[in-house]
Design an enzyme around this catalytic site. Structure first.
Site, PDB file in Angstrom:
ATOM      1  N   ASP A  10       0.876  -1.176   0.000  1.00 32.26           N
ATOM      2  CA  ASP A  10       0.000   0.000   0.000  1.00 32.26           C
ATOM      3  C   ASP A  10       0.918   1.232   0.000  1.00 32.26           C
ATOM      4  OD1 ASP A  10      -2.401   1.589   0.315  1.00 32.26           O
ATOM      5  OD2 ASP A  10      -1.891   1.846   2.426  1.00 32.26           O
ATOM      6  N   GLY A  43      -3.557   8.727  -3.834  1.00 31.55           N
ATOM      7  CA  GLY A  43      -4.887   9.162  -4.284  1.00 31.55           C
ATOM      8  C   GLY A  43      -4.889  10.349  -5.228  1.00 31.55           C
ATOM      9  N   CYS A  73      -4.610  -1.736  -1.465  1.00 31.79           N
ATOM     10  CA  CYS A  73      -4.777  -0.309  -1.731  1.00 31.79           C
ATOM     11  C   CYS A  73      -5.861  -0.162  -2.800  1.00 31.79           C
ATOM     12  CB  CYS A  73      -3.441   0.239  -2.239  1.00 31.79           C
ATOM     13  SG  CYS A  73      -3.547   1.912  -2.894  1.00 31.79           S
ATOM     14  N   GLU A 151      -2.661   8.687   8.237  1.00 35.87           N
ATOM     15  CA  GLU A 151      -1.194   8.560   8.386  1.00 35.87           C
ATOM     16  C   GLU A 151      -0.722   9.339   9.608  1.00 35.87           C
ATOM     17  OE1 GLU A 151       1.203   6.853   6.359  1.00 35.87           O
ATOM     18  OE2 GLU A 151      -0.548   5.945   5.445  1.00 35.87           O
ATOM     19  N   CYS A 181     -11.087   2.866   0.266  1.00 35.93           N
ATOM     20  CA  CYS A 181      -9.663   3.132   0.499  1.00 35.93           C
ATOM     21  C   CYS A 181      -9.309   2.389   1.781  1.00 35.93           C
ATOM     22  CB  CYS A 181      -9.440   4.632   0.668  1.00 35.93           C
ATOM     23  SG  CYS A 181      -7.830   5.073   1.358  1.00 35.93           S
ATOM     24  N   THR A 182      -8.173   1.711   1.775  1.00 35.93           N
ATOM     25  CA  THR A 182      -7.847   0.851   2.917  1.00 35.93           C
ATOM     26  C   THR A 182      -7.444   1.635   4.174  1.00 35.93           C
ATOM     27  OG1 THR A 182      -5.629   0.600   1.993  1.00 35.93           O
ATOM     28  CG2 THR A 182      -7.240  -1.127   1.496  1.00 35.93           C
ATOM     29  N   HIS A 183      -7.268   2.938   4.041  1.00 34.68           N
ATOM     30  CA  HIS A 183      -7.046   3.762   5.239  1.00 34.68           C
ATOM     31  C   HIS A 183      -8.359   3.982   6.022  1.00 34.68           C
ATOM     32  CE1 HIS A 183      -3.226   4.825   3.294  1.00 34.68           C
ATOM     33  NE2 HIS A 183      -2.850   5.412   4.411  1.00 34.68           N
TER      34      HIS A 183
HETATM   35  N1  DGL Z   1      -4.771   3.207   1.079  1.00 37.10           N
HETATM   36  C1  DGL Z   1      -4.846   3.658  -0.243  1.00 37.10           C
HETATM   37  C2  DGL Z   1      -6.140   3.313  -0.925  1.00 37.10           C
HETATM   38  O1  DGL Z   1      -6.695   2.306  -0.549  1.00 37.10           O
HETATM   39  C3  DGL Z   1      -4.158   4.908  -0.678  1.00 37.10           C
HETATM   40  C4  DGL Z   1      -4.406   6.209  -0.033  1.00 37.10           C
HETATM   41  C5  DGL Z   1      -3.467   7.234  -0.627  1.00 37.10           C
HETATM   42  O2  DGL Z   1      -2.264   6.946  -0.692  1.00 37.10           O
HETATM   43  O3  DGL Z   1      -3.942   8.282  -1.084  1.00 37.10           O
HETATM   44  O4  DGL Z   1      -6.587   3.941  -1.824  1.00 37.10           O
END
Ligand code: DGL
Length: 260
Positions: A10, A43, A73, A151, A181-183
């Site tokens: 990711d 993103g 991701c 983050e 989004c995995t965040h």
């Molecule tokens: N975790 C990511 C996703 O699932 C990326 C977030 C990013 O880097 O903007 O899209």
């Protein structure tokens, strides 16, 4: 049997929400995780850049001898998965297909998707949902501030709360909300508060984890030696990664290596 690790990548800490779910269902596997903290955020980047970055991480994971790769991701899944699958001869899984399979089974029709700007622009979720589910209505919303806040570890404070409220104010009356989004699972509590009990919050990591478990079993790829190692590589270590990662994975000590 295959004792090699499962590779996961990711742009930062987000993929750890996926890794956490995979580890719950496959506790005896070994894992190698790449967080591309030097290029975060994904993103806001172009499709071509995301493809190039994804290729680099896949090459690195292959050089570390993994048996399969999970693109943890949403941004890279929606923009690079099809491309990298054509190039590399190793099983590669993204977060979209396993989630769509789940939603299809549950027969949910009014579906919201929140994700990064790149993911929403790619229409990756929207196209797959409309192709796979009859009469589905999709509500998409880009939430570019959320991944940087995650983050930073700002996932439960007042600023996070207000940001979630603002992003979700037009997405109401839906059956399910995909955290594209995995965040975003890091904001799950606030999102739940905002949408109430009638909306199912879909954490893609859970769907991916079940899919990998099935794949490993079907192809007889289980790890036979009980070691359960997790190695984490970052492209830049000047960041908040360790503190957030400790919280997500519930680990006291995390050993991070820098990719040169
Ligand atoms: N975790 C990511 C996703 O699932 C990326 C977030 C990013 O880097 O903007 O899209």
């Amino acid at each position: 049997m295959d004792n090699r690790a499962i590779g996961v990548f990711d742009s930062g800490v987000g993929g750890l929400t996926v890794l956490k779910e995979i580890k719950k269902v496959l506790p005896n596997e070994n894992y190698i995780y790449i967080g591309d903290t030097a290029s975060f955020p994904y993103g806001s980047k172009s499709k071509q850049t995301i493809i190039e970055l994804s290729k680099k991480h896949i090459q690195k994971l292959i050089s570390l001898d993994v048996k399969m790769i999970v693109i943890a991701c949403g941004t890279a899944t929606s923009q690079a998965l099809d491309e990298v699958k054509k190039i590399f001869d190793i099983p590669i899984l993204g977060i979209i297909n396993p989630t769509i399979e789940y939603l299809k089974k549950e027969n949910l029709k009014r579906i919201g998707v929140i994700a990064t700007t790149g993911t929403i622009r790619s229409k990756g979720w929207q196209n797959s949902l409309q192709r796979e589910i009859n009469d589905v209505t999709v509500f998409s919303k880009a939430c570019p501030l959320l991944a940087p806040m995650a983050e930073e570890g700002w996932t439960e404070n007042e600023i996070a709360n207000l940001t979630i409220k603002e992003y979700l104010k037009d997405i109401k009356d839906i059956d399910a909300l995909i955290l594209g989004c995995t965040h975003y699972p890091l904001f799950e509590k606030l999102i739940k508060n905002e949408l109430g009990d009638n909306t199912e919050i879909v954490n893609t990591g859970k769907m991916v984890a079940n899919e990998i478990k099935k794949y490993i079993k079907q192809n007889n790829l289980q790890n036979a030696i009980e070691k359960n190692l997790t190695e984490i590589y970052l492209t830049d270590t000047e960041c908040n990664f360790i503190q957030v990662a400790q919280k997500i994975l519930n680990l006291e000590n995390i050993n991070i290596k820098k990719i040169e």
